[in-house]
Design a protein around this motif. Structure first.
Motif, PDB file in Angstrom:
ATOM      1  N   GLN A 156       0.786  -1.061   0.059  1.00 23.33           N
ATOM      2  CA  GLN A 156       0.068  -0.124  -0.041  1.00 23.33           C
ATOM      3  C   GLN A 156       0.964   1.116   0.056  1.00 23.33           C
ATOM      4  N   THR A 157       0.630   2.012  -0.942  1.00 30.28           N
ATOM      5  CA  THR A 157       1.660   3.186  -1.182  1.00 30.28           C
ATOM      6  C   THR A 157       0.610   4.667  -0.932  1.00 30.28           C
ATOM      7  N   PHE A 158       1.140   5.657  -0.929  1.00 34.63           N
ATOM      8  CA  PHE A 158       0.269   6.952  -0.357  1.00 34.63           C
ATOM      9  C   PHE A 158      -0.396   7.164  -1.760  1.00 34.63           C
ATOM     10  N   SER A 159       0.159   7.061  -2.854  1.00 34.59           N
ATOM     11  CA  SER A 159      -0.751   7.602  -4.308  1.00 34.59           C
ATOM     12  C   SER A 159      -1.906   6.242  -4.268  1.00 34.59           C
ATOM     13  N   LYS A 160      -1.928   4.985  -3.911  1.00 37.20           N
ATOM     14  CA  LYS A 160      -2.796   4.005  -4.022  1.00 37.20           C
ATOM     15  C   LYS A 160      -4.047   4.480  -2.836  1.00 37.20           C
ATOM     16  N   THR A 161      -3.337   4.823  -1.763  1.00 39.06           N
ATOM     17  CA  THR A 161      -4.568   5.144  -0.632  1.00 39.06           C
ATOM     18  C   THR A 161      -5.325   6.486  -1.045  1.00 39.06           C
ATOM     19  N   GLU A 162      -4.370   7.417  -1.841  1.00 40.46           N
ATOM     20  CA  GLU A 162      -5.155   8.723  -2.356  1.00 40.46           C
ATOM     21  C   GLU A 162      -6.121   8.207  -3.404  1.00 40.46           C
ATOM     22  N   LYS A 163      -5.928   7.435  -4.282  1.00 41.39           N
ATOM     23  CA  LYS A 163      -6.886   6.797  -5.557  1.00 41.39           C
ATOM     24  C   LYS A 163      -8.151   6.354  -4.683  1.00 41.39           C
ATOM     25  N   GLU A 164      -7.675   5.580  -3.925  1.00 37.41           N
ATOM     26  CA  GLU A 164      -8.953   4.809  -3.197  1.00 37.41           C
ATOM     27  C   GLU A 164      -9.812   5.720  -2.680  1.00 37.41           C
ATOM     28  N   LYS A 165      -9.195   6.540  -1.825  1.00 37.64           N
ATOM     29  CA  LYS A 165     -10.160   7.671  -1.183  1.00 37.64           C
ATOM     30  C   LYS A 165     -10.957   8.448  -2.199  1.00 37.64           C
ATOM     31  N   LYS A 166     -10.335   8.732  -3.581  1.00 40.21           N
ATOM     32  CA  LYS A 166     -11.077   9.586  -4.525  1.00 40.21           C
ATOM     33  C   LYS A 166     -12.192   8.783  -5.197  1.00 40.21           C
TER      34      LYS A 166
END
Length: 150
Positions: free
Chosen positions: A6-16
């Motif tokens: 789990q990377t920062f960009s993956k978590t941000e994309k999931e939140k969006k």
């Protein structure tokens, strides 16, 4: 010990993605609530006025235009009905290389440049000669053939 995938960009994309899904659900619920509150909306009947626009009121019968059925053309004009154009055109040689056997001719009517090859020549030509020619579909466009000096 394995590193987390789990990377920062993956978590941000999931939140969006989740936020978008929730917004869509909220909009859908709001439309349902509005529909239940006001009943079905929109135009029950659509009319076409004399200009071809859709309206919710019936058109004025005095504005109605009558057309003759024979005047309506559904197909493309037949080739026989088109005026015959002369296939022979006139132009000027803008460039011709005798060693390579090709050149270009500029049409006098529309100033288009057409490729010509030595195999399409009837007379020998050089630059700035006035010529008559016919057009033929080639691999890269229209080619000048049957080139004769005027």
């Amino acid at each position: 010990m394995a590193k987390s995938q789990q990377t920062f960009s993956k978590t941000e994309k999931e939140k969006k993605r989740l936020k978008k899904r929730l917004d869509k659900q909220k909009k859908m619920d709001a439309r349902k609530a509005e529909k239940q509150e006001n009943g079905t909306g929109g135009i029950q009947f659509a009319y076409v006025d004399h200009l071809g626009n859709l309206t919710d009121t019936p058109p004025d019968p005095t504005m109605k235009v009558e057309y003759d059925v024979d005047d309506i053309q559904i197909s493309v004009t037949k080739k026989e009905d088109l005026p015959q154009e002369d296939p022979v055109r006139k132009g000027k040689v803008s460039f011709f290389d005798t060693s390579k056997g090709f050149g270009f001719i500029i049409d006098a009517e529309n100033n288009e440049k057409y490729f010509t090859h030595v195999s399409g020549l009837i007379d020998q030509i050089v630059e700035n000669d006035k010529v008559s020619f016919e057009l033929e579909k080639g691999m890269r466009g229209m080619n000048a053939v049957k080139v004769t000096k005027l």
